[in-house]
Design a protein around this motif. Structure first.
Motif, PDB file in Angstrom:
ATOM      1  N   PHE A  14       0.818  -1.467   0.353  1.00 38.65           N
ATOM      2  CA  PHE A  14      -0.325  -0.024  -0.179  1.00 38.65           C
ATOM      3  C   PHE A  14       0.813   1.137  -0.098  1.00 38.65           C
ATOM      4  N   VAL A  15       0.594   2.205  -0.638  1.00 39.21           N
ATOM      5  CA  VAL A  15       1.062   3.286  -0.212  1.00 39.21           C
ATOM      6  C   VAL A  15       0.145   4.445   0.594  1.00 39.21           C
ATOM      7  N   VAL A  16       0.854   5.257   1.815  1.00 42.23           N
ATOM      8  CA  VAL A  16      -0.065   6.132   2.190  1.00 42.23           C
ATOM      9  C   VAL A  16      -0.314   7.651   1.718  1.00 42.23           C
ATOM     10  N   HIS A  17      -1.292   7.823   2.027  1.00 41.18           N
ATOM     11  CA  HIS A  17      -1.187   8.634   1.620  1.00 41.18           C
ATOM     12  C   HIS A  17      -0.450  10.645   2.363  1.00 41.18           C
ATOM     13  N   ASP A  18      -0.625  11.057   1.458  1.00 43.49           N
ATOM     14  CA  ASP A  18       0.631  12.211   2.007  1.00 43.49           C
ATOM     15  C   ASP A  18      -0.072  13.026   3.461  1.00 43.49           C
ATOM     16  N   GLY A  19       1.253  13.056   4.064  1.00 41.04           N
ATOM     17  CA  GLY A  19       0.313  13.818   5.767  1.00 41.04           C
ATOM     18  C   GLY A  19      -0.192  12.824   6.526  1.00 41.04           C
ATOM     19  N   ARG A  20      -0.165  11.044   6.065  1.00 42.52           N
ATOM     20  CA  ARG A  20      -1.031  10.926   7.388  1.00 42.52           C
ATOM     21  C   ARG A  20       0.060   9.686   7.494  1.00 42.52           C
ATOM     22  N   LEU A  21       1.281   9.423   7.146  1.00 41.16           N
ATOM     23  CA  LEU A  21       2.098   8.488   7.964  1.00 41.16           C
ATOM     24  C   LEU A  21       2.536   8.567   8.846  1.00 41.16           C
ATOM     25  N   ASP A  22       2.619   9.127   9.952  1.00 41.54           N
ATOM     26  CA  ASP A  22       2.336   8.942  11.363  1.00 41.54           C
ATOM     27  C   ASP A  22       1.661   8.442  11.826  1.00 41.54           C
ATOM     28  N   GLU A  23       0.345   9.123  11.716  1.00 44.63           N
ATOM     29  CA  GLU A  23      -1.066   8.585  12.329  1.00 44.63           C
ATOM     30  C   GLU A  23      -1.283   7.588  11.522  1.00 44.63           C
ATOM     31  N   PHE A  24      -0.912   7.427  10.204  1.00 46.32           N
ATOM     32  CA  PHE A  24      -1.116   5.538  10.738  1.00 46.32           C
ATOM     33  C   PHE A  24      -0.166   4.433  11.216  1.00 46.32           C
ATOM     34  N   LYS A  25       0.682   4.320  10.916  1.00 48.84           N
ATOM     35  CA  LYS A  25       1.950   4.668  11.755  1.00 48.84           C
ATOM     36  C   LYS A  25       1.382   3.999  12.867  1.00 48.84           C
ATOM     37  N   ALA A  26       1.191   5.033  14.218  1.00 45.38           N
ATOM     38  CA  ALA A  26       0.097   5.057  14.948  1.00 45.38           C
ATOM     39  C   ALA A  26      -0.782   3.567  15.295  1.00 45.38           C
ATOM     40  N   ARG A  27      -1.307   4.525  14.140  1.00 45.88           N
ATOM     41  CA  ARG A  27      -2.969   3.382  14.140  1.00 45.88           C
ATOM     42  C   ARG A  27      -2.203   1.411  13.987  1.00 45.88           C
ATOM     43  N   CYS A  28      -1.297   1.577  13.539  1.00 45.82           N
ATOM     44  CA  CYS A  28      -0.342   0.155  13.030  1.00 45.82           C
ATOM     45  C   CYS A  28      -0.626  -0.710  14.580  1.00 45.82           C
ATOM     46  N   ARG A  29      -0.135   0.041  15.607  1.00 45.39           N
ATOM     47  CA  ARG A  29      -0.222  -0.649  17.092  1.00 45.39           C
ATOM     48  C   ARG A  29      -1.248  -1.673  17.762  1.00 45.39           C
ATOM     49  N   PRO A  30      -2.404  -0.676  17.833  1.00 43.45           N
ATOM     50  CA  PRO A  30      -3.537  -1.726  17.701  1.00 43.45           C
ATOM     51  C   PRO A  30      -3.814  -3.072  17.236  1.00 43.45           C
ATOM     52  N   PHE A  31      -3.588  -2.225  16.060  1.00 38.75           N
ATOM     53  CA  PHE A  31      -4.429  -3.793  14.897  1.00 38.75           C
ATOM     54  C   PHE A  31      -3.256  -5.192  14.459  1.00 38.75           C
ATOM     55  N   VAL A  32      -1.957  -5.060  14.997  1.00 34.30           N
ATOM     56  CA  VAL A  32      -1.342  -5.607  15.845  1.00 34.30           C
ATOM     57  C   VAL A  32      -1.810  -6.446  16.864  1.00 34.30           C
ATOM     58  N   GLU A  33      -1.727  -5.664  17.693  1.00 37.80           N
ATOM     59  CA  GLU A  33      -1.941  -5.991  19.639  1.00 37.80           C
ATOM     60  C   GLU A  33      -3.123  -7.289  19.469  1.00 37.80           C
TER      61      GLU A  33
END
Length: 120
Positions: A14-33
């Motif tokens: 996938f490609v993360v939308h411009d300006g949303r990379l930090d937000e997306f990465k932060a949301r990955c932690r709950p997904f992994v957990e």
């Protein structure tokens, strides 16, 4: 020689939308957990190269894939608002990938039927 192994893997690019990379990465932690609580989920890994990303997941069988999708549905739908999927791959034995095909069809997966190999 065919493998007598029901392991199914899913690879998403996938490609993360411009300006949303930090937000997306932060949301990955709950997904992994949340994924880590699933009995049939063997692994989930995420990687990034700038704003391009990948997720690789392994399940004991196709039922594990289906259970995972149901378990993380809400998180996944929210995360999909921040990315553009570029490719989804489903890998596994024919009988297992067929079980997942319909559920994953909205992501237009490339389906690779495993025919030979080994697993330790």
């Amino acid at each position: 020689m065919s493998m007598d192994n029901p392991l199914v893997t899913v690879a998403t690019y996938f490609v993360v939308h411009d300006g949303r990379l930090d937000e997306f990465k932060a949301r990955c932690r709950p997904f992994v957990e949340k994924s880590s609580t699933e009995e049939k989920c063997m692994f989930v890994v995420l990687g990034f190269d700038g704003n391009q990303g990948m997720s690789r997941e392994g399940y004991r069988d196709a039922d594990g894939v289906l259970e995972h999708i149901e378990n993380v549905r809400e998180l996944m739908e929210e995360n999909l608002t921040m990315i553009d999927l570029t490719r989804v791959e489903l890998h596994g034995p024919q009988n297992e990938v067929e079980k997942s095909r319909t559920t994953l069809s909205k992501y237009s997966p490339e389906i690779y039927t495993i025919e030979d190999g080994f697993r330790r």
